[in-house]
Every structure is written in structure tokens, then in C-alpha cells.
Design an enzyme around this catalytic site. Structure first.
Site, PDB file in Angstrom:
ATOM      1  CB  CYS A   1     -32.688  20.299  17.749  1.00  0.00           C
ATOM      2  SG  CYS A   1     -32.347  21.192  16.228  1.00  0.00           S
TER       3      CYS A   1
ATOM      4  CG  ASP B   1     -19.918   8.640  -2.270  1.00  0.00           C
ATOM      5  OD1 ASP B   1     -20.880   7.921  -2.009  1.00  0.00           O
ATOM      6  OD2 ASP B   1     -20.029   9.744  -2.794  1.00  0.00           O
TER       7      ASP B   1
HETATM    8  C1  B12 Z   1     -27.263   7.356  -1.491  1.00  0.00           C
HETATM    9  C2  B12 Z   1     -26.569   8.565  -0.909  1.00  0.00           C
HETATM   10  C3  B12 Z   1     -27.222   9.791  -1.001  1.00  0.00           C
HETATM   11  C4  B12 Z   1     -28.678   9.909  -1.449  1.00  0.00           C
HETATM   12  C5  B12 Z   1     -29.594   9.441  -0.284  1.00  0.00           C
HETATM   13  C6  B12 Z   1     -29.224  10.106   1.058  1.00  0.00           C
HETATM   14  C7  B12 Z   1     -29.548   9.276   2.298  1.00  0.00           C
HETATM   15  N1  B12 Z   1     -29.778   9.943   3.412  1.00  0.00           N
HETATM   16  O1  B12 Z   1     -29.553   8.062   2.234  1.00  0.00           O
HETATM   17  C8  B12 Z   1     -28.761  11.417  -1.812  1.00  0.00           C
HETATM   18  C9  B12 Z   1     -28.454  11.606  -3.284  1.00  0.00           C
HETATM   19  C10 B12 Z   1     -30.122  12.077  -1.520  1.00  0.00           C
HETATM   20  C11 B12 Z   1     -27.611  11.967  -0.979  1.00  0.00           C
HETATM   21  C12 B12 Z   1     -27.546  13.276  -0.548  1.00  0.00           C
HETATM   22  C13 B12 Z   1     -26.492  13.788   0.194  1.00  0.00           C
HETATM   23  N2  B12 Z   1     -25.313  13.179   0.480  1.00  0.00           N
HETATM   24 CO1  B12 Z   1     -25.001  11.304   0.158  1.00  0.00          CO
HETATM   25  N3  B12 Z   1     -24.610   9.485   0.061  1.00  0.00           N
HETATM   26  C14 B12 Z   1     -25.294   8.447  -0.322  1.00  0.00           C
HETATM   27  C15 B12 Z   1     -24.503   7.146  -0.081  1.00  0.00           C
HETATM   28  C16 B12 Z   1     -23.947   6.673  -1.435  1.00  0.00           C
HETATM   29  C17 B12 Z   1     -25.324   6.034   0.593  1.00  0.00           C
HETATM   30  C18 B12 Z   1     -26.174   6.518   1.787  1.00  0.00           C
HETATM   31  C19 B12 Z   1     -27.008   5.391   2.342  1.00  0.00           C
HETATM   32  O2  B12 Z   1     -26.484   4.345   2.666  1.00  0.00           O
HETATM   33  N4  B12 Z   1     -28.354   5.574   2.416  1.00  0.00           N
HETATM   34  C20 B12 Z   1     -29.225   4.552   2.897  1.00  0.00           C
HETATM   35  C21 B12 Z   1     -30.110   5.081   4.019  1.00  0.00           C
HETATM   36  C22 B12 Z   1     -30.884   3.933   4.659  1.00  0.00           C
HETATM   37  O3  B12 Z   1     -29.226   5.606   5.000  1.00  0.00           O
HETATM   38  P1  B12 Z   1     -29.469   6.968   5.756  1.00  0.00           P
HETATM   39  O4  B12 Z   1     -30.561   7.765   5.124  1.00  0.00           O
HETATM   40  O5  B12 Z   1     -28.137   7.615   5.905  1.00  0.00           O
HETATM   41  O6  B12 Z   1     -30.062   6.465   7.144  1.00  0.00           O
HETATM   42  C23 B12 Z   1     -29.205   6.017   8.177  1.00  0.00           C
HETATM   43  C24 B12 Z   1     -29.677   6.526   9.549  1.00  0.00           C
HETATM   44  O7  B12 Z   1     -30.424   7.705   9.436  1.00  0.00           O
HETATM   45  C25 B12 Z   1     -30.358   5.358  10.162  1.00  0.00           C
HETATM   46  N5  B12 Z   1     -31.803   5.266   9.967  1.00  0.00           N
HETATM   47  C26 B12 Z   1     -32.496   5.104   8.825  1.00  0.00           C
HETATM   48  N6  B12 Z   1     -33.797   4.985   9.079  1.00  0.00           N
HETATM   49  C27 B12 Z   1     -33.952   5.063  10.415  1.00  0.00           C
HETATM   50  C28 B12 Z   1     -35.107   5.002  11.191  1.00  0.00           C
HETATM   51  C29 B12 Z   1     -34.975   5.148  12.564  1.00  0.00           C
HETATM   52  C30 B12 Z   1     -36.221   5.087  13.374  1.00  0.00           C
HETATM   53  C31 B12 Z   1     -33.696   5.341  13.164  1.00  0.00           C
HETATM   54  C32 B12 Z   1     -33.539   5.520  14.635  1.00  0.00           C
HETATM   55  C33 B12 Z   1     -32.540   5.400  12.352  1.00  0.00           C
HETATM   56  C34 B12 Z   1     -32.691   5.251  10.998  1.00  0.00           C
HETATM   57  O8  B12 Z   1     -29.762   4.194   9.568  1.00  0.00           O
HETATM   58  C35 B12 Z   1     -29.364   4.495   8.242  1.00  0.00           C
HETATM   59  C36 B12 Z   1     -28.109   3.704   7.893  1.00  0.00           C
HETATM   60  O9  B12 Z   1     -27.010   4.103   8.680  1.00  0.00           O
HETATM   61  C37 B12 Z   1     -23.367   7.637   0.887  1.00  0.00           C
HETATM   62  C38 B12 Z   1     -22.010   6.954   0.697  1.00  0.00           C
HETATM   63  C39 B12 Z   1     -22.020   5.550   1.283  1.00  0.00           C
HETATM   64  N7  B12 Z   1     -21.566   4.606   0.517  1.00  0.00           N
HETATM   65  O10 B12 Z   1     -22.439   5.365   2.418  1.00  0.00           O
HETATM   66  C40 B12 Z   1     -23.274   9.153   0.590  1.00  0.00           C
HETATM   67  C41 B12 Z   1     -23.048  10.105   1.801  1.00  0.00           C
HETATM   68  C42 B12 Z   1     -23.975   9.659   2.886  1.00  0.00           C
HETATM   69  N8  B12 Z   1     -23.498  11.388   1.292  1.00  0.00           N
HETATM   70  C43 B12 Z   1     -22.829  12.380   1.739  1.00  0.00           C
HETATM   71  C44 B12 Z   1     -23.137  13.740   1.473  1.00  0.00           C
HETATM   72  C45 B12 Z   1     -22.062  14.766   1.771  1.00  0.00           C
HETATM   73  C46 B12 Z   1     -24.408  14.083   0.952  1.00  0.00           C
HETATM   74  C47 B12 Z   1     -25.009  15.495   0.824  1.00  0.00           C
HETATM   75  C48 B12 Z   1     -24.659  16.425   1.962  1.00  0.00           C
HETATM   76  C49 B12 Z   1     -24.568  16.081  -0.534  1.00  0.00           C
HETATM   77  C50 B12 Z   1     -25.142  17.450  -0.872  1.00  0.00           C
HETATM   78  N9  B12 Z   1     -24.693  18.510  -0.228  1.00  0.00           N
HETATM   79  O11 B12 Z   1     -25.948  17.573  -1.739  1.00  0.00           O
HETATM   80  C51 B12 Z   1     -26.528  15.170   0.769  1.00  0.00           C
HETATM   81  C52 B12 Z   1     -27.142  15.132   2.182  1.00  0.00           C
HETATM   82  C53 B12 Z   1     -28.573  14.688   2.211  1.00  0.00           C
HETATM   83  C54 B12 Z   1     -28.882  13.966   3.533  1.00  0.00           C
HETATM   84  N10 B12 Z   1     -29.465  14.660   4.487  1.00  0.00           N
HETATM   85  O12 B12 Z   1     -28.564  12.763   3.665  1.00  0.00           O
HETATM   86  C55 B12 Z   1     -21.702  11.931   2.670  1.00  0.00           C
HETATM   87  C56 B12 Z   1     -22.114  12.211   4.123  1.00  0.00           C
HETATM   88  C57 B12 Z   1     -20.993  12.628   5.065  1.00  0.00           C
HETATM   89  C58 B12 Z   1     -21.547  12.867   6.470  1.00  0.00           C
HETATM   90  N11 B12 Z   1     -20.915  13.753   7.213  1.00  0.00           N
HETATM   91  O13 B12 Z   1     -22.511  12.252   6.899  1.00  0.00           O
HETATM   92  C59 B12 Z   1     -21.577  10.402   2.303  1.00  0.00           C
HETATM   93  C60 B12 Z   1     -21.175   9.505   3.462  1.00  0.00           C
HETATM   94  C61 B12 Z   1     -20.530  10.312   1.160  1.00  0.00           C
HETATM   95  C62 B12 Z   1     -19.091  10.423   1.683  1.00  0.00           C
HETATM   96  N12 B12 Z   1     -18.269   9.397   1.444  1.00  0.00           N
HETATM   97  O14 B12 Z   1     -18.685  11.362   2.302  1.00  0.00           O
HETATM   98  N13 B12 Z   1     -26.705  11.014  -0.669  1.00  0.00           N
HETATM   99  S1  SF4 Z   2     -29.213  17.143  12.921  1.00  0.00           S
HETATM  100 FE1  SF4 Z   2     -28.774  19.195  13.733  1.00  0.00          FE
HETATM  101  S2  SF4 Z   2     -30.518  20.426  13.028  1.00  0.00           S
HETATM  102 FE2  SF4 Z   2     -31.129  18.260  12.834  1.00  0.00          FE
HETATM  103  S3  SF4 Z   2     -32.150  17.780  14.757  1.00  0.00           S
HETATM  104 FE3  SF4 Z   2     -30.003  17.193  15.008  1.00  0.00          FE
HETATM  105  S4  SF4 Z   2     -29.058  19.007  15.958  1.00  0.00           S
HETATM  106 FE4  SF4 Z   2     -31.010  19.705  15.075  1.00  0.00          FE
END
Ligand code: B12
Ligand code: SF4
Ligand code: SF4
Length: 363
Positions: A208, A150
Site C-alpha cells: 500500500c 509530546d
Molecule cells: C515534530 C513533530 C511533528 C512535525 C514533523 C512530523 C514527523 N513525521 O516527524 C509535524 C509538525 C509535521 C507533525 C505533524 C503531525 N503530528 Co507530530 N509530532 C512531532 C514530534 C514532536 C516529533 C516527531 C519526530 O521525532 N520526528 C522526527 C522524524 C525523524 O521522525 P518520523 O518522521 O516520525 O520518522 C520515524 C520513522 O518514520 C522512521 N524513519 C525515518 N526515516 C526513515 C527512513 C527509513 C528508510 C525507514 C525504514 C524508517 C525511517 O524513524 C523515525 C523515528 O522513529 C512528536 C512528539 C515526540 N516528541 O515524538 C509528535 C507526534 C509524532 N505527532 C503526532 C501527531 C498526532 C501529528 C499529526 C497527525 C497532527 C495533525 N493532525 O496535524 C501530524 C502527522 C504528520 C505525519 N504524517 O507525521 C503524534 C503521533 C501519534 C501517532 N499515532 O503516531 C505525536 C507522537 C505526538 C503525540 N504525543 O501524540 N508532527
Molecule cells: S500507513 Fe496506511 S495508508 Fe500508508 S502505506 Fe501504510 S497501510 Fe497504506
């Protein structure tokens, strides 16, 4: 989980082939409490561009560390030169028995995310990863490694997807069809050219969109894209100052993190309760009232959150979050009394949130 490379893997000093070692890694990982492990190359593919777009849109808010470190976050070899493979692992954290939906619907209760019920996962996982890395070290003499969970600039979900641990869902979580998404990720960067696993290519979200629709603050700008600034996890954990007023009513009783976009996911019925004693709830955090937690003194807060991820928000942040929860609670005597007891708190931020909460109750 095993894989293949196009060249014959060299022998290690222990006499095993690298393929033998790679085959044993998931077994060793399971012995250490991880649910699975996979191996990939140090590349993040198209995820690097997604990260850059996300940053360009400002979705990181105050999480400025997300944009620091140049290309290191999406290029493992820049972070640790000489990295040839990334071993990605996951560890389940859902406590059992669990009652998240009951707590969420009782507005006098405080909802604390399931991941923060017990001991801080960084500490638990870092230690286990170090043990896993030293087992690999014994088998592959002279190799270099670094372990992360993380906090380092690593695109963990992208690497996990590429290592075959699951797909990235529309809620941006890494999900496995047999395990849901209530698990943490961690990784070992290694100089050993181990055979790699197949990426997890199939996306199982289909039509979904339950997670996008349920988000209380409408933090998703589209599938796979989260505006961190609106996420309750950010607002209650990462944000250091005042919570924007227009978002406060939407936060409900979530006082540390949020799980809604995971709880609603149909794949969650396959999530496995954790086997880790360290992740079981402490101090009744899975079922406490807002008023009760709001009255903790700073000393009690520090004692009861020792070794817990909740420490990250700090005592003032904790009171700020609880004040928002109390502002959204029904106007009962315990709720009103608790708020009045903190109306003169020395922190301006806490006082301002308490005043807002009292106004919600017509005071
Ligand atoms: C910053 C961060 C946050 C931020 C931003 C979240 C986010 N989605 O980025 C905040 C504080 C909001 C957060 C919240 C949470 N987090 Co957090 N967070 C991180 C951290 C440090 C970096 C994430 C990151 O790189 N974000 C950058 C953006 C660009 O990435 P992304 O949103 O995930 O998007 C990815 C894809 O969706 C895709 N993508 C993005 N845009 C697009 C567009 C298109 C068109 C497509 C096809 C794809 C695509 O590519 C991206 C990169 O892989 C990681 C640890 C790490 N070092 O990786 C933990 C991590 C992701 N978090 C984690 C957790 C548990 C949570 C929470 C559940 C905590 C909670 N219960 O409150 C929530 C979940 C919220 C959510 N739905 O993401 C876990 C997730 C485990 C898992 N099973 O996925 C991690 C991996 C930590 C860990 N070591 O376990 N988090
Ligand atoms: S992440 Fe889960 S709830 Fe969200 S669209 Fe995919 S299957 Fe549905
Ligand atoms: S964790 Fe909560 S606030 Fe954040 S995106 Fe998921 S449902 Fe929305």
C-alpha cells in the site's frame, strides 16, 4: 500486556514482584482512559540514525528544537539519568459522530484536525500520566520517574513501537492493527527495572502507498520519511511567518493541522471513537464555515480556544490560515465579504495573506 526478563524480578516493598506490577500497569492505564500501555528498555535502536538523517536533510524547517538537546531525544538515559524502563501509553482522540470527509470536500468549510477539536491533549494526558505514575510509585517504593507527552525531547513513536503499541507506517504514524492511528502517545520514564514487552515487529503496510499518494503538498520524500517543511500541520501550526505562496493552493481548506494521510489509511476502519468528554468538539469546530471563523475577534479567539491546542498558532496565525482557506474557497458573497473585512488588518502578515486570497478571486 505482559513480558519477561531473563533474571528473576526482585520483590517490591509492597510484597509484589515487579512482574506483578508490570501486569497491572495496562489495567491501571485503562482505568485512567488510556487504550493501552507497554514497557520497553530506554533505547531507540535504529531510530536514532533516522532522526539524524532527517535533521541533516533540514526536514525540521523552523522546528529548531528538534535538533537541540544533543543525544537526549534518542537516548532516554541522557534525558533522565537512572532511567531503566519506558512505559509507553496511547489515548484515542477521534470524536464521534464525525464527518471529516464531508468537511474536507466542502470548500466553504474550515477543516480543523481531529486531534484539536476539544481540550489540549498535553494537559489531559500529563495529568493522567501523573496519576498512573503515582500508582506505580505506591507499588514500587522509592522509585524515580518522569512523565512526558509530546513536548519533551523524546522519540515517542520509536519507544511506542519498541513497547509493542504498534508499527510505524509509511505515513510515519504509529498504527495499531486493531485501533488505526488516531491516538496520542505519552510515556513514563522509570527507574524500576520492570519486565519488558515484546516490540511490535510486524509491519502491516505491505504494498500500500495510499498515504504517500494522497498528501496534498507531497510532503513525503519516500516511505517513512516526511519533509516537515511541506506538511500542512507544520505550515498551519509550527510555522510562525508567511506560508510559502506555491504551497497555499495545495492547503485547500485545512486551517489547523491535517489528517489526510491518516484518513486514507485502510487501518483506520479499526479506529475507536474516544471516550473522553474533553476531546469532543467545542464551539462547532468540527463543522464551521471559514468566513464565520475568520470574523472571530481576538477576544473571541482567546475565549473560544482557551485550553485548546489551537492557541499554539496564535490569533494572527489563525487569521493567516483562514485567509489561505478563503483564497481556495469558491467566490461566494460570504467568502468575499469576509476577506474584504480583514483587508486592513494591522498585522502585515495577515494583510499579505488576505491580498493573496483576494487575488485568487480576481480582486
Ligand atoms: C515534530 C513533530 C511533528 C512535525 C514533523 C512530523 C514527523 N513525521 O516527524 C509535524 C509538525 C509535521 C507533525 C505533524 C503531525 N503530528 Co507530530 N509530532 C512531532 C514530534 C514532536 C516529533 C516527531 C519526530 O521525532 N520526528 C522526527 C522524524 C525523524 O521522525 P518520523 O518522521 O516520525 O520518522 C520515524 C520513522 O518514520 C522512521 N524513519 C525515518 N526515516 C526513515 C527512513 C527509513 C528508510 C525507514 C525504514 C524508517 C525511517 O524513524 C523515525 C523515528 O522513529 C512528536 C512528539 C515526540 N516528541 O515524538 C509528535 C507526534 C509524532 N505527532 C503526532 C501527531 C498526532 C501529528 C499529526 C497527525 C497532527 C495533525 N493532525 O496535524 C501530524 C502527522 C504528520 C505525519 N504524517 O507525521 C503524534 C503521533 C501519534 C501517532 N499515532 O503516531 C505525536 C507522537 C505526538 C503525540 N504525543 O501524540 N508532527
Ligand atoms: S500507513 Fe496506511 S495508508 Fe500508508 S502505506 Fe501504510 S497501510 Fe497504506
Ligand atoms: S498531515 Fe497532511 S500534509 Fe502532512 S504529511 Fe499527512 S497528508 Fe501530508
Amino acid at each position: 500486556m505482559t513480558g519477561t526478563t531473563s533474571t528473576t524480578p526482585p520483590l517490591t516493598d509492597s510484597g509484589d514482584t515487579l512482574a506483578d506490577v508490570a501486569r497491572r500497569i495496562p489495567e491501571w492505564a485503562r482505568e485512567l482512559g488510556f487504550s493501552s500501555a507497554g514497557i520497553t528498555t530506554p533505547d531507540t535502536g535504529e531510530h536514532a540514525a533516522h532522526l539524524q538523517n532527517w535533521l541533516a536533510n533540514g526536514y525540521q524547517g523552523e522546528m529548531e528544537y528538534m535538533g537541540h538537546h544533543g543525544d537526549k531525544r534518542y537516548t532516554p538515559c541522557s534525558l533522565v539519568p537512572g532511567t531503566k524502563r519506558v512505559i509507553s501509553v496511547r489515548m484515542d482522540y477521534l470524536p464521534a459522530p464525525d464527518n471529516p470527509k464531508e468537511v474536507l470536500t466542502d470548500r466553504e468549510k474550515a477543516y480543523v484536525t481531529r486531534y484539536a477539536q476539544g481540550r489540549d491533549y498535553h494537559k489531559v494526558i500529563r495529568k493522567r500520566l501523573a496519576t498512573l505514575a503515582s500508582r506505580i510509585d505506591e507499588a514500587v517504593t522509592g522509585h524515580n520517574y518522569r512523565a512526558f507527552v509530546d513536548s519533551a525531547p523524546v522519540l515517542e513513536r520509536a519507544l511506542a513501537q519498541r513497547a509493542g503499541l504498534g508499527w510505524i507506517g509509511k505515513n510515519t504514524m504509529l498504527i495499531h492493527p486493531k485501533a488505526g492511528s488516531f491516538f496520542f502517545l505519552g510515556e513514563i520514564f522509570t527507574s524500576a527495572p520492570l519486565p519488558v514487552d515484546q516490540p511490535f515487529e510486524t509491519e502491516h503496510c505491505g504494498s500500500c502507498s495510499a498515504c504517500l499518494d494522497i498528501c496534498p503538498t507531497q510532503a513525503f520524500v519516500g516511505p517513512y520519511q516526511l519533509d516537515g517543511r511541506r506538511c500542512i500541520s507544520y505550515l498551519t501550526i509550527e510555522l510562525k511567518g508567511s506560508i510559502p505562496e506555491q504551497l497555499r493552493p495545495l492547503i485547500g481548506n485545512r486551517v489547523f493541522g491535517c489528517d489526510d494521510c491518516q484518513l486514507v489509511c485502510p487501518w483506520q476502519k479499526f479506529s475507536k471513537p474516544t471516550q473522553e468528554a474533553d476531546f469532543q468538539p467545542r464551539h462547532g469546530l468540527d463543522n464551521s464555515s471559514l468566513a464565520e471563523l475568520f470574523l472571530w475577534t481576538e477576544e473571541q479567539f482567546l475565549k473560544r480556544t482557551e485550553g485548546s491546542a489551537i492557541r499554539r498558532t496564535g490569533y494572527e496565525g489563525w487569521l493567516r490560515n483562514l485567509a489561505v482557506g478563503l483564497g481556495n474557497a469558491p467566490s461566494t458573497i460570504p467568502v468575499m465579504e469576509a476577506l474584504k473585512r480583514r483587508a486592513d488588518h494591522p498585522s502585515e502578515m495577515v494583510r499579505e495573506h488576505v491580498q493573496w486570497a483576494l487575488r485568487q478571486h480576481g480582486l
